[in-house]
Design a protein around this motif. Sequence first.
Motif: not given
Length: 238
Positions: A213-238
């Motif tokens: 619900g928070q608007s993201a800055e356009p300069e931040v690619p989606p793979e760097h955005v965490l909707p929650t902290l629990s998403h972190l390891l998934t993104l790192i290990e992609k």
Amino acid sequence: AMLRLRFLTWDVKDTLLRLRRPVGESYVAEAQAHGIRVQPEALTRSFREAYGAQSRLFPNYGQGRGLSSQQWWVDVVKQTFRLSGVHEEGVVTLMAEKLYHDFCTAGNWEVLPGASETLTQCCQRGFCMGVVSNFDNRLEKILSQCNLRHHFKFVLTSEETGFAKPDGKIFQKALHLGGVPPEQAAHVGDDYTRDYRAARAVGMHGFLLRPAGQSAEPEVPPEHVLPTLSHLLTLIEK
């Protein structure tokens, strides 16, 4: 994993910990204990004004200006009460000292959802971790009280280092302590300028905590955005 990360640095406020209630409510409770009636909205407004003025006059808790961070904060609290119409100097000083110490405790801070689990998992995966925070020297104690301190090799505050994010020097100090080049490190935080952009500017990877619900800055690619902290390891290990 695509990212060969060995080292993670963390922001604290609104990333790992948040205040249990608005500052104004804590101040109102303290005033009531002394038989003083003040509106929480008035105190919240006064706090913003006092904090803003003090930060402009004496940046980074008065570092290099002969002011201790305790004195810096006590002055902010006293000014907050004065701006809200409380002028009994003795009581104002008492309340300010008490509130300064209260904000060291787990009573005023809560761990954000997923923070403990994520930090534990990061440690289990072998990441070395540190804290990089625009905070005063109470932070070690707060992290210990909230049972998070043991996850980190070090805790770097802007007060201790003399540099506040987005200054790259605080990140360079963290990289030095971690003993890694920036491309093997990532910083996790909730502030676009002070956390994400500042870490990227020194060559680190960045993850921006952005609740839904928070608007993201356009300069931040989606793979760097965490909707929650629990998403972190998934993104790192992609």
